[in-house]
Scaffold this motif. Sequence first.
Motif, PDB file in Angstrom:
ATOM      1  N   PRO A   1      49.876  76.800  14.486  1.00  0.00           N
ATOM      2  CA  PRO A   1      51.314  76.538  14.349  1.00  0.00           C
ATOM      3  C   PRO A   1      51.638  75.140  14.843  1.00  0.00           C
ATOM      4  CG  PRO A   1      50.892  78.352  15.927  1.00  0.00           C
ATOM      5  CD  PRO A   1      49.567  77.850  15.462  1.00  0.00           C
ATOM      6  N   GLN A   2      52.672  74.508  14.282  1.00  0.00           N
ATOM      7  CA  GLN A   2      53.114  73.201  14.788  1.00  0.00           C
ATOM      8  C   GLN A   2      54.600  73.033  14.483  1.00  0.00           C
ATOM      9  OE1 GLN A   2      50.418  70.449  12.683  1.00  0.00           O
ATOM     10  NE2 GLN A   2      51.966  70.147  11.088  1.00  0.00           N
ATOM     11  N   PRO A   3      55.304  72.291  15.345  1.00  0.00           N
ATOM     12  CA  PRO A   3      56.766  72.221  15.212  1.00  0.00           C
ATOM     13  C   PRO A   3      57.262  71.281  14.125  1.00  0.00           C
ATOM     14  CG  PRO A   3      56.042  70.962  17.130  1.00  0.00           C
ATOM     15  CD  PRO A   3      54.818  71.626  16.569  1.00  0.00           C
ATOM     16  N   GLY A   4      56.437  70.387  13.639  1.00  0.00           N
ATOM     17  CA  GLY A   4      56.919  69.383  12.693  1.00  0.00           C
ATOM     18  C   GLY A   4      57.628  68.253  13.415  1.00  0.00           C
TER      19      GLY A   4
ATOM     20  N   PHE B   1      55.235  69.331   7.964  1.00  0.00           N
ATOM     21  CA  PHE B   1      54.481  70.603   8.015  1.00  0.00           C
ATOM     22  C   PHE B   1      54.876  71.453   9.221  1.00  0.00           C
ATOM     23  CE2 PHE B   1      50.486  68.794   5.619  1.00  0.00           C
ATOM     24  CZ  PHE B   1      51.220  68.745   4.449  1.00  0.00           C
ATOM     25  N   ASN B   2      56.172  71.619   9.463  1.00  0.00           N
ATOM     26  CA  ASN B   2      56.597  72.609  10.448  1.00  0.00           C
ATOM     27  C   ASN B   2      56.203  73.980   9.909  1.00  0.00           C
ATOM     28  OD1 ASN B   2      58.660  71.984   8.403  1.00  0.00           O
ATOM     29  ND2 ASN B   2      59.771  73.689   9.326  1.00  0.00           N
TER      30      ASN B   2
ATOM     31  N   ASN C   1      49.724  77.340  -0.382  1.00  0.00           N
ATOM     32  CA  ASN C   1      49.497  75.893  -0.256  1.00  0.00           C
ATOM     33  C   ASN C   1      49.031  75.589   1.171  1.00  0.00           C
ATOM     34  OD1 ASN C   1      50.333  73.097   0.436  1.00  0.00           O
ATOM     35  ND2 ASN C   1      51.149  73.051  -1.642  1.00  0.00           N
ATOM     36  N   ILE C   2      47.890  74.906   1.278  1.00  0.00           N
ATOM     37  CA  ILE C   2      47.277  74.685   2.594  1.00  0.00           C
ATOM     38  C   ILE C   2      47.187  73.191   2.930  1.00  0.00           C
ATOM     39  CG2 ILE C   2      45.978  76.857   2.485  1.00  0.00           C
ATOM     40  CD1 ILE C   2      43.477  75.260   1.737  1.00  0.00           C
ATOM     41  N   GLY C   3      47.185  72.907   4.245  1.00  0.00           N
ATOM     42  CA  GLY C   3      47.110  71.522   4.703  1.00  0.00           C
ATOM     43  C   GLY C   3      46.377  71.428   6.023  1.00  0.00           C
ATOM     44  N   LYS C   4      46.548  70.309   6.698  1.00  0.00           N
ATOM     45  CA  LYS C   4      45.895  70.083   7.990  1.00  0.00           C
ATOM     46  C   LYS C   4      46.933  69.942   9.093  1.00  0.00           C
ATOM     47  CE  LYS C   4      44.582  65.813   9.291  1.00  0.00           C
ATOM     48  NZ  LYS C   4      45.769  65.346  10.053  1.00  0.00           N
ATOM     49  N   ASN C   5      46.551  70.269  10.317  1.00  0.00           N
ATOM     50  CA  ASN C   5      47.429  70.013  11.458  1.00  0.00           C
ATOM     51  C   ASN C   5      47.583  68.512  11.675  1.00  0.00           C
ATOM     52  OD1 ASN C   5      46.285  72.997  12.686  1.00  0.00           O
ATOM     53  ND2 ASN C   5      48.448  72.485  12.995  1.00  0.00           N
ATOM     54  N   PHE C   6      48.748  68.120  12.198  1.00  0.00           N
ATOM     55  CA  PHE C   6      49.025  66.683  12.351  1.00  0.00           C
ATOM     56  C   PHE C   6      48.045  66.025  13.310  1.00  0.00           C
ATOM     57  CE2 PHE C   6      50.984  65.832  16.533  1.00  0.00           C
ATOM     58  CZ  PHE C   6      51.041  67.132  17.023  1.00  0.00           C
ATOM     59  N   ASP C   7      47.503  66.805  14.281  1.00  0.00           N
ATOM     60  CA  ASP C   7      46.641  66.200  15.300  1.00  0.00           C
ATOM     61  C   ASP C   7      45.151  66.403  15.018  1.00  0.00           C
ATOM     62  OD1 ASP C   7      46.747  68.908  15.739  1.00  0.00           O
ATOM     63  OD2 ASP C   7      47.166  68.784  17.886  1.00  0.00           O
ATOM     64  N   THR C   8      44.822  66.915  13.868  1.00  0.00           N
ATOM     65  CA  THR C   8      43.406  66.962  13.463  1.00  0.00           C
ATOM     66  C   THR C   8      43.051  65.592  12.894  1.00  0.00           C
ATOM     67  OG1 THR C   8      43.526  69.309  12.899  1.00  0.00           O
ATOM     68  CG2 THR C   8      41.747  68.048  11.891  1.00  0.00           C
ATOM     69  N   PRO C   9      42.005  64.940  13.456  1.00  0.00           N
ATOM     70  CA  PRO C   9      41.643  63.618  12.931  1.00  0.00           C
ATOM     71  C   PRO C   9      41.346  63.707  11.437  1.00  0.00           C
ATOM     72  CG  PRO C   9      40.361  64.158  14.899  1.00  0.00           C
ATOM     73  CD  PRO C   9      41.122  65.381  14.550  1.00  0.00           C
TER      74      PRO C   9
ATOM     75  N   ASN D   1      47.127  70.661  -0.444  1.00  0.00           N
ATOM     76  CA  ASN D   1      48.137  69.598  -0.419  1.00  0.00           C
ATOM     77  C   ASN D   1      47.552  68.358   0.243  1.00  0.00           C
ATOM     78  OD1 ASN D   1      50.356  67.972  -0.150  1.00  0.00           O
ATOM     79  ND2 ASN D   1      51.473  69.332   1.244  1.00  0.00           N
ATOM     80  N   VAL D   2      47.281  67.330  -0.552  1.00  0.00           N
ATOM     81  CA  VAL D   2      46.755  66.076  -0.008  1.00  0.00           C
ATOM     82  C   VAL D   2      47.765  64.947  -0.261  1.00  0.00           C
ATOM     83  CG1 VAL D   2      44.315  66.658  -0.129  1.00  0.00           C
ATOM     84  CG2 VAL D   2      45.431  65.732  -2.158  1.00  0.00           C
ATOM     85  N   SER D   3      49.025  65.325  -0.425  1.00  0.00           N
ATOM     86  CA  SER D   3      49.991  64.333  -0.915  1.00  0.00           C
ATOM     87  C   SER D   3      51.313  64.287  -0.164  1.00  0.00           C
ATOM     88  CB  SER D   3      50.265  64.598  -2.397  1.00  0.00           C
ATOM     89  OG  SER D   3      50.507  65.971  -2.639  1.00  0.00           O
ATOM     90  N   SER D   4      51.439  65.029   0.943  1.00  0.00           N
ATOM     91  CA  SER D   4      52.676  64.891   1.712  1.00  0.00           C
ATOM     92  C   SER D   4      52.702  63.522   2.385  1.00  0.00           C
ATOM     93  CB  SER D   4      52.780  65.974   2.791  1.00  0.00           C
ATOM     94  OG  SER D   4      53.807  65.611   3.698  1.00  0.00           O
ATOM     95  N   PRO D   5      53.848  62.817   2.307  1.00  0.00           N
ATOM     96  CA  PRO D   5      53.928  61.524   2.979  1.00  0.00           C
ATOM     97  C   PRO D   5      54.223  61.659   4.473  1.00  0.00           C
ATOM     98  CG  PRO D   5      55.955  61.922   1.754  1.00  0.00           C
ATOM     99  CD  PRO D   5      55.060  63.108   1.507  1.00  0.00           C
ATOM    100  N   ASN D   6      54.399  62.883   4.959  1.00  0.00           N
ATOM    101  CA  ASN D   6      54.895  63.073   6.328  1.00  0.00           C
ATOM    102  C   ASN D   6      53.833  63.466   7.338  1.00  0.00           C
ATOM    103  OD1 ASN D   6      57.575  62.520   5.431  1.00  0.00           O
ATOM    104  ND2 ASN D   6      57.599  64.576   4.538  1.00  0.00           N
ATOM    105  N   THR D   7      52.575  63.455   6.920  1.00  0.00           N
ATOM    106  CA  THR D   7      51.468  63.652   7.858  1.00  0.00           C
ATOM    107  C   THR D   7      50.606  62.403   7.763  1.00  0.00           C
ATOM    108  OG1 THR D   7      51.505  66.059   7.690  1.00  0.00           O
ATOM    109  CG2 THR D   7      49.418  65.054   8.369  1.00  0.00           C
ATOM    110  N   LYS D   8      50.428  61.729   8.907  1.00  0.00           N
ATOM    111  CA  LYS D   8      49.765  60.422   8.923  1.00  0.00           C
ATOM    112  C   LYS D   8      48.400  60.486   8.228  1.00  0.00           C
ATOM    113  CE  LYS D   8      48.833  56.703  12.131  1.00  0.00           C
ATOM    114  NZ  LYS D   8      47.637  56.658  12.972  1.00  0.00           N
ATOM    115  N   ASN D   9      48.167  59.539   7.332  1.00  0.00           N
ATOM    116  CA  ASN D   9      46.879  59.364   6.635  1.00  0.00           C
ATOM    117  C   ASN D   9      46.515  60.476   5.661  1.00  0.00           C
ATOM    118  OD1 ASN D   9      46.537  57.036   8.115  1.00  0.00           O
ATOM    119  ND2 ASN D   9      45.337  58.039   9.714  1.00  0.00           N
ATOM    120  N   LEU D  10      47.365  61.498   5.520  1.00  0.00           N
ATOM    121  CA  LEU D  10      46.999  62.633   4.658  1.00  0.00           C
ATOM    122  C   LEU D  10      46.669  62.176   3.242  1.00  0.00           C
ATOM    123  CD1 LEU D  10      47.016  65.902   4.887  1.00  0.00           C
ATOM    124  CD2 LEU D  10      48.957  65.712   3.342  1.00  0.00           C
TER     125      LEU D  10
END
Length: 337
Positions: free
Chosen positions: A91-94, A115-116, A139-147, A172-181
């Motif tokens: 889980p993450q708050p976004g 990705f809240n 739809n799946i993604g990565k946590n913001f703090d996973t390198p 999902n490899v295209s959100s602009p709101n997770t750094k470097n995604l």
Amino acid sequence: MSLYQVLQPLLFRLDGETSHDAALRALDLAHKLHLTRPATPLTGRPVRVMGIDFPNPVGLAAGLDKNGAHIDALASFGFGFLEIGTVTPRPQPGNPRPRLFRLPAARAVINRMGFNNAGVDALVANVGRSRHRGVLGINIGKNFDTPIEQAADDYVACLRKVYPLASYVAANVSSPNTKNLRELQQGDALDRLLGALMNEREALAAIHGRRVPIAVKLAPDLEEAAIAAAAEAFVRHRVDGIIATNTTIARDGVAGLRHAEETGGLSGAPVKEKANQVLARLHAHLGGRIPLIGVGGILSAADAREKLAAGASLVQVYSGLVYRGPALVEELVAALR
Ligand SMILES: Cc1cc2nc3c(=O)[nH]c(=O)nc-3n(C[C@H](O)[C@H](O)[C@H](O)COP(=O)(O)O)c2cc1C
């Protein structure tokens, strides 16, 4: 006058996210009280895509129900399929609020939600509780703090958990709101991610006796060369579907409007042309080898027809629902019959 036409002016007085939450709460309540239509797809043109039978080609785009907490209520809109998520392993708050903005004059939305979500275990529990038996994309993604170098581990972890419940899985490899995604859309990073996902899928298919299709969701901001390279990678790795597109970091069509300069992804009417161009380019490169799901800026039947003309087999909507309400789904299903 529909219920949504009555509610919309009230909802639009609230800030973006409060309005979003209030609308979903009202919808859940209406569904519990049996005030919504039955939670069944509208009768439309059935299509078979990625080996799945869709009762009609109109779907809910990812991000509206990130945790799969409103599946049954949303099914009452009559969609041919729902895509829930993006979900991450933990889980993450976004991002801090405010992070969701309406630009009504442009029929647009800007969001930097980040990705809240309540994490994949909570999503799996929610899906388990729902009564929905229709087509469900997860739809799946990565946590913001996973390198970013370890991103594939997050996608694989999510894939394992959602696999038994999903009609298809969207990476999902295209959100602009997770750094470097969005780096994951290109080069070695894309190859590694697709290799890991497809490998894992083979293992899961053997365990579960069912091969769940995997789609990849792209950004509208890719250059022609990047689209061509991604298309080749998708063919090489036998990706089952491509969702085009996510929100844009461009600000074409909103200059001067309140909130236009907010950081985040722009969706709704202003993203349509860019999204259609990516769709058309993918179609030109692939010539039907991989089915395309068209999303971005659909606010009318004509917009949806443009997606099909550009090569899409299915369409999805998000921002259009903010401006048009559930009536949009009926209109699209009827128009694409
Ligand atoms: C508030 C908001 C949140 C979103 N969250 C996600 C998300 O979590 N995952 C995702 O793949 N796309 C997400 N999207 C993108 C939409 O699924 C869609 O690709 C994009 O908004 C373009 O379609 P539209 O013009 O119909 O809104 C989000 C969009 C909005 C407006």
